[in-house]
Design an enzyme around this catalytic site. Structure first.
Site, PDB file in Angstrom:
ATOM      1  N   ARG A  88      11.598   3.480   2.584  1.00 36.28           N
ATOM      2  CA  ARG A  88      11.958   3.002   4.174  1.00 36.28           C
ATOM      3  C   ARG A  88      12.838   2.334   4.499  1.00 36.28           C
ATOM      4  O   ARG A  88      13.330   1.868   3.271  1.00 36.28           O
ATOM      5  CB  ARG A  88       9.766   1.601   3.493  1.00 36.28           C
ATOM      6  CG  ARG A  88       9.879   0.376   4.975  1.00 36.28           C
ATOM      7  CD  ARG A  88       8.861  -0.399   4.049  1.00 36.28           C
ATOM      8  NE  ARG A  88       7.839   1.210   4.364  1.00 36.28           N
ATOM      9  CZ  ARG A  88       6.332   0.325   4.440  1.00 36.28           C
ATOM     10  NH1 ARG A  88       5.811  -1.123   4.403  1.00 36.28           N
ATOM     11  NH2 ARG A  88       5.143   1.198   5.032  1.00 36.28           N
ATOM     12  N   LYS A 127      26.416  -3.719  -3.410  1.00 31.66           N
ATOM     13  CA  LYS A 127      28.056  -3.559  -3.496  1.00 31.66           C
ATOM     14  C   LYS A 127      28.793  -3.079  -2.507  1.00 31.66           C
ATOM     15  O   LYS A 127      30.036  -2.790  -2.558  1.00 31.66           O
ATOM     16  CB  LYS A 127      27.973  -2.749  -4.918  1.00 31.66           C
ATOM     17  CG  LYS A 127      27.566  -3.869  -6.339  1.00 31.66           C
ATOM     18  CD  LYS A 127      27.903  -2.628  -7.516  1.00 31.66           C
ATOM     19  CE  LYS A 127      27.523  -3.227  -8.581  1.00 31.66           C
ATOM     20  NZ  LYS A 127      27.345  -2.187  -9.778  1.00 31.66           N
ATOM     21  N   ARG A 159       0.821  -1.588   0.668  1.00 33.55           N
ATOM     22  CA  ARG A 159       0.527   0.191  -0.225  1.00 33.55           C
ATOM     23  C   ARG A 159       0.430   1.206   0.061  1.00 33.55           C
ATOM     24  O   ARG A 159       0.778   2.056  -0.427  1.00 33.55           O
ATOM     25  CB  ARG A 159      -0.816   0.155   1.248  1.00 33.55           C
ATOM     26  CG  ARG A 159      -2.023  -0.939   1.592  1.00 33.55           C
ATOM     27  CD  ARG A 159      -2.796  -1.183   2.071  1.00 33.55           C
ATOM     28  NE  ARG A 159      -1.627  -2.255   2.919  1.00 33.55           N
ATOM     29  CZ  ARG A 159      -1.468  -3.504   2.133  1.00 33.55           C
ATOM     30  NH1 ARG A 159      -2.458  -4.276   1.396  1.00 33.55           N
ATOM     31  NH2 ARG A 159      -0.398  -4.308   2.918  1.00 33.55           N
ATOM     32  N   THR A 160       2.425   1.188   0.567  1.00 35.87           N
ATOM     33  CA  THR A 160       2.409   2.942   1.132  1.00 35.87           C
ATOM     34  C   THR A 160       3.248   3.202  -0.419  1.00 35.87           C
ATOM     35  O   THR A 160       3.356   3.764  -1.082  1.00 35.87           O
ATOM     36  CB  THR A 160       3.395   2.321   2.067  1.00 35.87           C
ATOM     37  OG1 THR A 160       3.235   1.916   3.339  1.00 35.87           O
ATOM     38  CG2 THR A 160       4.010   3.692   2.491  1.00 35.87           C
ATOM     39  N   HIS A 168       5.807   6.246  11.658  1.00 31.98           N
ATOM     40  CA  HIS A 168       5.132   5.518  10.003  1.00 31.98           C
ATOM     41  C   HIS A 168       4.064   7.095   9.725  1.00 31.98           C
ATOM     42  O   HIS A 168       2.844   6.998  10.097  1.00 31.98           O
ATOM     43  CB  HIS A 168       4.698   4.587  10.148  1.00 31.98           C
ATOM     44  CG  HIS A 168       4.071   4.294   8.693  1.00 31.98           C
ATOM     45  ND1 HIS A 168       4.172   5.084   7.675  1.00 31.98           N
ATOM     46  CD2 HIS A 168       3.631   2.937   8.265  1.00 31.98           C
ATOM     47  CE1 HIS A 168       3.994   4.163   5.657  1.00 31.98           C
ATOM     48  NE2 HIS A 168       3.622   3.322   6.270  1.00 31.98           N
TER      49      HIS A 168
HETATM   50  C1  NCD Z   1       2.438  -0.997   8.034  1.00 30.85           C
HETATM   51  C2  NCD Z   1       3.647  -1.168   7.963  1.00 30.85           C
HETATM   52  O1  NCD Z   1       4.734  -1.322   7.669  1.00 30.85           O
HETATM   53  O2  NCD Z   1       4.193  -0.453   9.341  1.00 30.85           O
HETATM   54  N1  NCD Z   1       1.520  -1.610   6.311  1.00 30.85           N
HETATM   55  C3  NCD Z   1       0.994  -0.210   5.934  1.00 30.85           C
HETATM   56  O3  NCD Z   1       2.174   0.091   5.775  1.00 30.85           O
HETATM   57  N2  NCD Z   1       0.228   0.096   5.221  1.00 30.85           N
HETATM   58  C4  NCD Z   1       1.748  -2.509   8.842  1.00 30.85           C
HETATM   59  C5  NCD Z   1       2.244  -3.070   9.156  1.00 30.85           C
HETATM   60  O4  NCD Z   1       3.129  -3.464   8.567  1.00 30.85           O
HETATM   61  O5  NCD Z   1       2.235  -3.755   9.883  1.00 30.85           O
END
Ligand code: NCD
Length: 316
Positions: A111, A90, A60-61, A139
């Site tokens: 991320r 590398k 999703r993100t 997040h």
């Molecule tokens: C979450 C995350 O990655 O922190 N998911 C997301 O970004 N929608 C929650 C999770 O992974 O449980």
């Protein structure tokens, strides 16, 4: 300071950066974008390129950020798996990788599995950096989209009563939501988790200094009536060194249709950042109060569109 200047050219690393005015600005911009015709939106970021670098899995993100940039007329450079496809393999440092991406992009969304990495990346980068999750840290954009979903439904984000269930120790979305709600007055969160996955003492101490009331409960029986939202979370398997411990804790609190019927209010939003791995039964999906597969996910794209437009749109 004009509102637009709050964000222009800025990083988004933590909810600590936000105040009432800036959260409200994000919500108002997302609401406006939701109503704007597609064609008009394409004029917001033409010629801009956003780099997406995800060192941890994401559906999703990653996709909603990518879609958000494109819906605003911009483009993306995407690394879903830098650990196997980029020069990181590398041995390139995160600082060097960042310096390279900024030669090509107007902003970077990243991320990373290690807490604090995004702060470090933002320090070396000359373009805006957005934290898409740093380990068990924060997040921020997920918290903003979750709280926008609550705001959209109830038209306020103060005097809110919410329930958060699951992995509060490792859930970065939870950490950002607590900070987000503590910006506004009279918010109360009921917290339910296995005792091994309670919020850390440090987080509990910090919350005490903020304007938010956290109430730890031990069972479904203690869930109060008429919460504005329930927020279920996944036990974060990837943070466990002891896999047996994970197996023991992963499904301690399962959201069933029976529980919704018994304990949720008629307007309670049923939320989850997703992915779910058994902690929310699929029978809950069709309940009109369940928004995790619909509004909440879609708002992820609108809130990210709002943030990109506030951070990157050229001001005349
Ligand atoms: C979450 C995350 O990655 O922190 N998911 C997301 O970004 N929608 C929650 C999770 O992974 O449980």
């Amino acid at each position: 300071m004009k509102n637009s200047e709050i964000f222009f050219g800025k990083d988004i690393i933590s909810l600590d950066q936000f105040n009432r005015k800036s959260v409200e600005k994000v919500f108002a911009t997302a609401a406006k974008i939701k109503k704007t015709p597609t064609k008009k939106l394409l004029k917001i970021l033409p010629g801009k390129i956003v780099g997406l670098m995800f060192f941890e899995p994401s559906t999703r993100t990653f996709s909603s950020n990518s879609a958000a940039v494109k819906r605003l007329g911009g483009q993306t450079v995407e690394y879903q798996n830098p650990l196997s496809t980029s020069s990181v393999v590398k041995g390139e440092t995160i600082e060097d990788t960042t310096k390279m991406m900024e030669q090509y992009c107007d902003a970077i969304v990243m991320r990373h599995p290690i807490v604090g990495t995004l702060k470090k990346v933002a320090e070396v980068a000359d373009v805006p950096v957005i934290n898409a999750g740093d380990g068990i840290g924060e997040h921020p954009t997920q918290a903003l989209l979750d709280m926008f979903t609550v705001f959209e439904k109830f038209k306020h984000i103060d005097n809110i009563k919410g329930l958060i269930v699951g992995d509060l120790l490792n859930g970065r979305t939870v950490h950002s939501i607590i900070k987000c709600l503590s910006i506004f007055p009279n918010n109360t969160l009921y917290l339910l988790s296995p005792k091994q996955l309670r919020l850390s003492n440090k987080d509990l101490e910090e919350a005490k200094k903020r304007k938010i009331k956290l109430i730890e409960i031990k069972s479904f029986e203690e869930i109060p009536a008429d919460c504005h939202f329930w927020y279920w979370t996944r036990v974060q398997k990837e943070r466990f060194t002891d896999k047996q411990e994970y197996e023991k804790l992963k499904l301690n609190f399962i959201l069933t249709k029976k529980l919704v019927d018994k304990k949720a209010g008629k307007n309670t939003l049923i939320m989850h950042p997703l992915p779910r791995v058994g902690e929310v039964e699929t029978e809950v999906d069709n309940d009109p109060r369940a928004v995790y597969l619909t509004t909440e996910a879609k708002n992820g794209m609108y809130v990210r569109m709002a943030l990109f437009s506030l951070i990157l749109e050229d001001r005349k």
